[in-house]
Design a protein around this motif. Structure first.
Motif, short mmCIF file in Angstrom:
data_model
loop_
_atom_site.label_atom_id
_atom_site.label_comp_id
_atom_site.label_asym_id
_atom_site.label_seq_id
_atom_site.Cartn_x
_atom_site.Cartn_y
_atom_site.Cartn_z
N PHE A 40 4.67 0.12 8.41
CA PHE A 40 5.02 1.21 7.52
C PHE A 40 6.53 1.29 7.32
O PHE A 40 7.31 0.99 8.22
CB PHE A 40 4.54 2.55 8.08
CG PHE A 40 3.06 2.71 8.04
CD1 PHE A 40 2.26 2.27 9.09
CD2 PHE A 40 2.45 3.29 6.94
CE1 PHE A 40 0.89 2.40 9.04
CE2 PHE A 40 1.07 3.43 6.89
CZ PHE A 40 0.29 2.98 7.94
N GLY A 41 6.89 1.73 6.11
CA GLY A 41 8.28 2.09 5.88
C GLY A 41 8.58 3.42 6.53
O GLY A 41 7.68 4.10 7.03
N GLU A 97 0.38 -5.16 5.27
CA GLU A 97 -0.43 -5.65 6.37
C GLU A 97 -0.03 -7.09 6.67
O GLU A 97 0.17 -7.89 5.76
CB GLU A 97 -1.91 -5.56 6.01
CG GLU A 97 -2.85 -6.03 7.12
CD GLU A 97 -3.31 -7.45 6.94
OE1 GLU A 97 -3.38 -7.92 5.80
OE2 GLU A 97 -3.60 -8.10 7.96
N PHE A 155 0.84 -1.19 0.00
CA PHE A 155 0.00 0.00 0.00
C PHE A 155 0.88 1.25 0.00
O PHE A 155 1.93 1.27 0.63
CB PHE A 155 -0.91 0.02 1.24
CG PHE A 155 -1.74 -1.21 1.39
CD1 PHE A 155 -1.30 -2.27 2.15
CD2 PHE A 155 -2.96 -1.32 0.73
CE1 PHE A 155 -2.05 -3.43 2.28
CE2 PHE A 155 -3.73 -2.46 0.87
CZ PHE A 155 -3.28 -3.51 1.63
N SER A 201 -3.18 -8.55 10.67
CA SER A 201 -4.06 -7.43 11.03
C SER A 201 -3.31 -6.20 11.52
O SER A 201 -3.93 -5.26 12.00
CB SER A 201 -5.09 -7.84 12.09
OG SER A 201 -5.96 -8.81 11.57
N GLU A 202 -2.00 -6.20 11.43
CA GLU A 202 -1.23 -5.02 11.79
C GLU A 202 -0.69 -4.39 10.53
O GLU A 202 -0.25 -5.09 9.61
CB GLU A 202 -0.05 -5.39 12.70
CG GLU A 202 -0.46 -5.92 14.05
CD GLU A 202 0.73 -6.21 14.93
OE1 GLU A 202 0.60 -7.04 15.83
OE2 GLU A 202 1.79 -5.59 14.71
N GLN A 203 -0.75 -3.05 10.49
CA GLN A 203 -0.21 -2.33 9.35
C GLN A 203 1.23 -1.93 9.70
O GLN A 203 1.48 -1.32 10.74
CB GLN A 203 -1.06 -1.08 9.10
CG GLN A 203 -1.03 -0.58 7.68
CD GLN A 203 -2.09 -1.22 6.80
OE1 GLN A 203 -3.18 -1.55 7.25
NE2 GLN A 203 -1.79 -1.39 5.53
#
Lengths: 112, 110
Positions: free
Chosen positions: A103-104, A96, A33, A99-101
């Protein structure tokens, strides 16, 4: 968990030019994403990148402006095309997992 | 799609004071997540709440999910300077993607 790296970490670009941001994940993921976070604002999803198919864009974002590549299951690129000062923002790659997103670290883009 | 409203937008506290941020929705939520973003950093997952009335604690942080599953709160007891940052509530992930609230930015004066 997932470890995500992004390049470049920051850039200053002139209006009318394009910048390609790279995102690398340490494991294979189906979806990646791309989010945008304008100064002092929340995160807004730009698009979902799936390997082997065209990216899915959210309302207000178009492929001509933000072309995305997803050549394999660990890598994606986002290009910000024909930049204007309004494109100055932080661009974040995300995946994801359970259920955890994750991030870079983000790419801080300034357009002059 | 579903959205959440987060209040307050900013909160300035003296070190040692408590802090609470609220996340509200007009519709029933299946779950809610909380993230923290340090200044200059990226959002980091804190917790997910799923059950009605659920309360979870992480050291000085207490997370609650309302009985009607339409609101949630994050409470920090005795804030420290390491607590500074922006706290986001988020819906999802749904098909892998999350919808984030506007965030509450916490500053702590030593």
């Amino acid at each position: 968990s997932a470890v995500i790296s992004q390049k470049p970490s920051r850039d200053i670009c002139q209006r009318g030019t394009s910048l390609t941001i790279q995102c690398q994940v340490d494991s294979q993921v189906t979806m990646m994403f791309w989010y945008r976070q304008q100064p002092g604002q929340s995160l807004t999803l730009i698009a979902t990148a799936n390997q082997g198919s065209e990216a899915t864009y959210e309302s207000g974002f178009v492929i001509d402006k933000f072309p995305i590549s997803r050549p394999n299951l660990t890598f994606s690129t986002l290009t910000v095309s024909n930049m204007s000062p309004e494109d100055s923002s932080i661009y974040l790659c995300s995946v994801e997992n359970n259920s955890e997103q994750y991030f870079g670290p983000g790419t801080r883009l300034t357009v002059t | 799609g579903q959205q959440v409203m987060q209040i307050p937008q900013y909160q300035h506290v003296q070190e040692g004071e408590d802090f609470t941020t609220y996340c509200n929705s007009s519709t029933t939520l299946s779950n809610i997540q909380w993230y923290k973003q340090r200044p200059g950093g990226h959002p980091v997952f804190l917790i997910q709440l799923v059950k009605s009335g659920e309360v979870k604690k992480q050291k000085r942080l207490t997370f609650q999910f309302g009985e009607a599953k339409k609101n949630s709160s994050l409470h920090i007891t005795a804030t420290q300077t390491t607590d500074v940052g922006t706290y986001f509530c988020a819906l999802g992930p749904n098909a892998g993607k999350s919808t984030f609230g506007d965030g509450t930015t916490l500053t702590v004066k030593p």
